[in-house]
Design an enzyme around this catalytic site. Structure first.
Site, mmCIF file in Angstrom:
data_model
loop_
_atom_site.group_PDB
_atom_site.id
_atom_site.type_symbol
_atom_site.label_atom_id
_atom_site.label_comp_id
_atom_site.label_asym_id
_atom_site.label_seq_id
_atom_site.Cartn_x
_atom_site.Cartn_y
_atom_site.Cartn_z
ATOM 1 N N SER A 1 0.811 -1.193 0.000
ATOM 2 C CA SER A 1 0.000 0.000 0.000
ATOM 3 C C SER A 1 0.853 1.255 0.000
ATOM 4 O O SER A 1 1.615 1.490 -0.904
ATOM 5 C CB SER A 1 -0.898 -0.055 1.219
ATOM 6 O OG SER A 1 -2.137 0.478 0.912
ATOM 7 N N ASP B 1 -10.632 -3.603 -4.419
ATOM 8 C CA ASP B 1 -9.702 -2.603 -3.896
ATOM 9 C C ASP B 1 -9.775 -1.354 -4.770
ATOM 10 O O ASP B 1 -9.604 -1.449 -5.990
ATOM 11 C CB ASP B 1 -8.285 -3.180 -3.918
ATOM 12 C CG ASP B 1 -7.240 -2.267 -3.307
ATOM 13 O OD1 ASP B 1 -7.575 -1.121 -2.945
ATOM 14 O OD2 ASP B 1 -6.076 -2.698 -3.205
ATOM 15 N N HIS C 1 -8.154 -5.288 -0.478
ATOM 16 C CA HIS C 1 -6.959 -4.612 0.013
ATOM 17 C C HIS C 1 -6.631 -5.209 1.380
ATOM 18 O O HIS C 1 -7.525 -5.533 2.145
ATOM 19 C CB HIS C 1 -7.254 -3.121 0.145
ATOM 20 C CG HIS C 1 -6.035 -2.283 0.286
ATOM 21 N ND1 HIS C 1 -5.256 -1.893 -0.777
ATOM 22 C CD2 HIS C 1 -5.447 -1.750 1.390
ATOM 23 C CE1 HIS C 1 -4.256 -1.150 -0.342
ATOM 24 N NE2 HIS C 1 -4.336 -1.063 0.955
#
Length: 531
Positions: free
Chosen positions: A271, A366, A396
Site C-alpha cells: 500500500s 480494492d 486490500h
C-alpha cells in the site's frame, strides 16, 4: 487499518518485461472464458498480453455478478463491463469476496471498527485492524485444535522459523524504529529485503504489519528489515519518503554486519509502503546509490485519481474505501500541489526508466486496483520487467493473511519466488556502484542485482501447472513465470542497468499510460461456490 491506501498516497501490483501475465485466482474447476486463457491445476486463469502493450482486461469477459456480457475491450474505463454492470458491482462490492476473505471481514465487523474517515488520526490509530481480524479467526480455529490436542495428549506444534530483533536507524531527522527478521538456523551471507508497511502514511506500525516480513524472511530465505517512518499529519509529505531513503542508506551500510550480503538487497512494500519502496528505487537511480536487485509492490498507492474504474466500483468496499483514501490524502499533503509530485502520483510524471525488475500484486476488491495496473503499464513501457497478478475475491490488505486466506499464501509464494530468482542471479559480495552517501562510484562495476540482458527474470523459480495453450497476437514463449506457467520473455537489452544511466534532463519522460480498466473477473456461473 492494517494497510489502507489512498489515491495520492494511501497504501500499498501487475507484471511485465516483453510480455505481461496477469493471473486471476479462481476456485478449482472454473472454466476458461477467453481463448487466450488457460486454467492450470491450481485453478488459476492465466492471461497473456503481447510485449510492450498496455496491460488491459480480457475482451468481452464478464465480471462476477453481472447480468450480461460486456462489450468493452479492457481499455480506459471499460474493462469489458457496461456502466450498468459497474453500477451493480459498486452497489455491493463485498458480494465478490470469497469464503476465506468473508471470514476475515466478518471477524473485523465483529470488532466494531469506526469509519476512519470520521475520526481524528489519534482515534484512527486505535481502531481494530485487519490484522486483529486475522487473529480472531485464528483464535477460533485454534480453540478447536487445542481442545483436540488436549484430548489426544498432543502438544501444539511450536512456532518457529524466524527470529526478530527490534532496533532503530537514523531517519532523515530523528531515530526511527525498525525490526530485523532472520530465518532461524540459516547460514552464510543472506540476501536482504527492506520492507515498508502500509497504513496510508498515517496509521499502523511494525506490529500491525508483522505477518508479511515474518513470512517473507522464511519463504525467501532472506533477512527482512521492516522500517517504520514518520507519519502524517504530524509529519507531512515528504517526511515518510525521506525516511524511506534514509532506511535504504542504513541497510546498505549495515547489511554485512547482520550476516547479510550487501550486493543482494531488494525493496518491498504494501500500500503506502509499496509507494515508498518504488520511491527508494527511484532515489537510488537519482542519487547514484546501489540499485535494489528487485522490488515487490503490493497494491501500491500510485495515483491521485479517485474516479478510476476500481475507485468507482469499490467506493464502499472494506477494509479500504474511497472516503478513507480521501481522508488519508487530507492528512498527508501540505497543499494541493503535493498530489502531483512524482513521488506520489507515480502514474503521472514519474520517470520509471532504469528501475529494477518488479513484482506487482493487486486485489480485485480494492480502490487501488486500476492505478496498480496503470503503474505496471508504465513500468513496462519504460523497459522494466514486470510480473504482475490481480487476485480475485480478495480485498486490500489480503497479502499478509496467509494463515487464513489461501490467495494470500499464493501471493506470498509468488513474491518469494521472484525474490529468490533475483538473488540467485546476483553475484555475492560488495558491488561498488556508488557509496551510501551518494558519492560518485569508485569503479565501473554493474549495479548489484541488475540482470544480464539475456537473463530470464524468473530463472530458477518453480513453475506449477501447464504452460498456457495460447498467447495474444505478438506474444512469444521464452520463459515461465514462477508458480503460474505464464509466459515471460527476457528483459529488453536497452534498459539502463546501472546507476550511471542518463540524468532526468537527458532522458525523455515517458508519456502516461491511458487508464486501463481492471481485469474483469469471471461470472458466478464460471466460478462455482466454494464448499
Amino acid at each position: 487499518m492494517k494497510s489502507l491506501s489512498f489515491p495520492a498516497f494511501a497504501i500499498a501490483l501487475s507484471v511485465g518485461v516483453s510480455s505481461i501475465a496477469i493471473a486471476q485466482t479462481t476456485v478449482p474447476g472454473a472454466t476458461t472464458v477467453n481463448p487466450t486463457e488457460t486454467e492450470n491445476d491450481a485453478g488459476t486463469i492465466e492471461q497473456m498480453t503481447p510485449g510492450n502493450e498496455p496491460v488491459t482486461g480480457v475482451p468481452n469477459a464478464r465480471p462476477r455478478g453481472s447480468a450480461s456480457g460486456g462489450s468493452g475491450t479492457g481499455g480506459s474505463g471499460s474493462g469489458g463491463t457496461t456502466a450498468a454492470e459497474s453500477a451493480a458491482i459498486a452497489a455491493d462490492p463485498m458480494a465478490r469476496a470469497d469464503d476465506d476473505m468473508k471470514a476475515v471481514l466478518d471477524a473485523l465487523a465483529s470488532l466494531d471498527p469506526k469509519p476512519i474517515a470520521e475520526l481524528s488520526p489519534e482515534e484512527a490509530r486505535r481502531q481494530p485492524s485487519p490484522a486483529d481480524a486475522v487473529k480472531k479467526v485464528l483464535e477460533g480455529r485454534n480453540q478447536g485444535q487445542d481442545q483436540a490436542q488436549a484430548e489426544g495428549g498432543q502438544a501444539a506444534a511450536p512456532e518457529g522459523g524466524v527470529t526478530t530483533e527490534d532496533v532503530s536507524f537514523p531517519g532523515a531527522e530523528t531515530e526511527i524504529p525498525a525490526r530485523i527478521y532472520k530465518p532461524e538456523g540459516a547460514s552464510g551471507p543472506l540476501p536482504v529485503v527492506l520492507y515498508f508497511h502500509g497504513g496510508g502514511w498515517v496509521i499502523a506500525d511494525l506490529d500491525t504489519y508483522d505477518a508479511t516480513p515474518r513470512a517473507m524472511a522464511e519463504a525467501a530465505n532472506a533477512i527482512v528489515v521492516s522500517a517504520h517512518y514518520r507519519q502524517a499529519p504530524e509529519h507531512k509529505f515528504p517526511a515518510a519518503h525521506d525516511d524511506a531513503v534514509a532506511a535504504y542508506r542504513w541497510v546498505l551500510e549495515k547489511a554485512e554486519s547482520w550476516g547479510g550480503d550487501p550486493a543482494k538487497i531488494a525493496v518491498m512494500g504494501e500500500s503506502a509502503g509499496g509507494n515508498l519502496a518504488i520511491n527508494v528505487s527511484m532515489a537510488a537511480r537519482e542519487l547514484n546509490l546501489q540499485m535494489p536487485v528487485h522490488q515487490v509492490l503490493v497494491y501500491p498507492v500510485a495515483g491521485v485519481d479517485t474516479n478510476t474504474k476500481s475507485y468507482m466500483e469499490n467506493a464502499d468496499a472494506k477494509p479500504l474505501n474511497k472516503p478513507m483514501m480521501e481522508w488519508f490524502v487530507k492528512q498527508v499533503v501540505a497543499n494541493e500541489s503535493d498530489k502531483q509530485d512524482p513521488r506520489i502520483n507515480l502514474v503521472g510524471e514519474a520517470d520509471m526508466s532504469g528501475l529494477p525488475p518488479t513484482t506487482l500484486i493487486t486485489a480485485e476488491i480494492d480502490p487501488l486496483q486500476t492505478e496498480g495496473q496503470q503503474l505496471a503499464n508504465k513500468l513496462q513501457e519504460a523497459g522494466v520487467p514486470v510480473n504482475g497478478r490481480t487476485y480475485l475475491g480478495v480485498t486490500h490488505e489480503f497479502f499478509g493473511m496467509a494463515d487464513v486466506v489461501a490467495d494470500a499464501k499464493d501471493a506470498q509464494e509468488l513474491a518469494a519466488a521472484d525474490l529468490r530468482a533475483a538473488f540467485e542471479k546476483t553475484p555475492s559480495g560488495v558491488t561498488k556502484t556508488g557509496s551510501a552517501d551518494g558519492a560518485a562510484p569508485e569503479t565501473d562495476a554493474t549495479t548489484a542485482g541488475a540482470p544480464a540482458p539475456e537473463a530470464d527474470m524468473n530463472a530458477g523459480a518453480p513453475a506449477t501447472g501447464p504452460a498456457p495453450s495460447g498467447t495474444a497476437a505478438g506474444g512469444s514463449a521464452t520463459g515461465t513465470t514462477p508458480n503460474t506457467g505464464a509466459v515471460t520473455p527476457p528483459p529488453p537489452t536497452d534498459r539502463p542497468d546501472t546507476p550511471d544511466a542518463p540524468t532526468p534532463a537527458d532522458r525523455p519522460t515517458p508519456s502516461a499510460s491511458p487508464e486501463p480498466g481492471p481485469v474483469p473477473p469471471e461470472t458466478p456461473e464460471e466460478r462455482p461456490a466454494q464448499p
